[in-house]
Write an enzyme that holds these catalytic residues in place. Structure first.
Site: not given
Length: 245
Positions: A163, A167
């Site tokens: 994650y 990002k």
């Protein structure tokens, strides 16, 4: 009337973003993977008197679905004023960098990073027809490499590998997009909705969905003097609102 397409918009922050933009007079194309859920979300908004909305079935993981959505939208409008790349997944937990399965990384990057690229490339022609085109990529405060490497940061120990990496990659891509279109009318930014109580985090966040959506809406509605190529995060930078990359 300005138009906006929002991915992952049938629930939570995406849905509230749609509601707030409808309240500001935008025509909203509510993007979602499940057509039935999209119809239900539209009915909910229309029951609130917000009529300028319709669903668009779109799966950002599927190039064919994106192509079909682009065709569908092109039959309805020749101009798209705002694209909000909101759809995203966490990849679950725990995500240790040395033992998380590679399939988890691939899945998270497909949605959070490659999906944004595919959406932007598919709809850039409609955005170019707008007098004030805006692209908002929904990121996370965890995507700040500067803060992830700062032991004094309050979220320093929170490092879901796939994650965070997805990002950070999204942030980098946004910088490139903003640079490529720096001499145009485009405003392209990333926005951290902040740690918000949603299904995404089992409602563990302290923030509210309306506040999170308002941060996205603010960047989506910047006027001609608004900034581009910025990383907005009230959580990372409560005084300035601009997070370090």
């Amino acid at each position: 009337m300005k138009t906006v397409l929002i991915t992952g918009a049938n629930r939570s922050i995406g849905f509230e973003t749609a509601r707030q933009l409808l309240q500001q007079g935008y025509y909203v194309y509510l993007g979602c993977r499940d057509g039935q859920k999209g119809q239900e979300a539209v009915k909910q908004l229309q029951s609130e008197g917000l009529k300028q909305v319709e669903p668009v079935e779109i799966d950002v993981d599927d190039p064919a679905s994106i192509k079909a959505a682009r065709y569908t939208l092109g039959q309805k409008t020749g101009v798209l004023d705002v694209l909000i790349n909101n759809a995203g997944i966490s990849g679950g937990s725990p995500q240790h960098g040395f033992d998380a399965d590679l399939s988890v990384f691939r899945g998270v990057f497909t949605t959070n990073f490659f999906g944004v690229i595919a959406m932007t490339q598919a709809f850039i022609d409609l955005l170019r027809q707008s007098p004030e085109p805006r692209i908002v990529n929904v990121t996370s405060g965890l995507g700040s490499l500067t803060l992830q490497n700062d032991p004094s940061w309050k979220h320093y120990t929170v490092k879901p590998a796939s994650y965070v990496a997805s990002k950070a990659a999204l942030n980098a891509y946004t910088i490139v997009m903003a640079y490529n279109l720096r001499d145009t009318r485009f405003k392209i930014n990333v926005v951290d909705p902040c740690y918000t109580a949603t299904d995404f985090n089992n409602h563990s966040g302290p923030g509210t969905v309306p506040d999170a959506a308002a941060r996205i809406v603010k960047a989506a509605t910047f006027d001609a003097a608004g900034p581009t190529g910025q990383f907005f995060s009230d959580d990372n930078a409560p005084e300035t609102g601009i997070s370090p990359w």
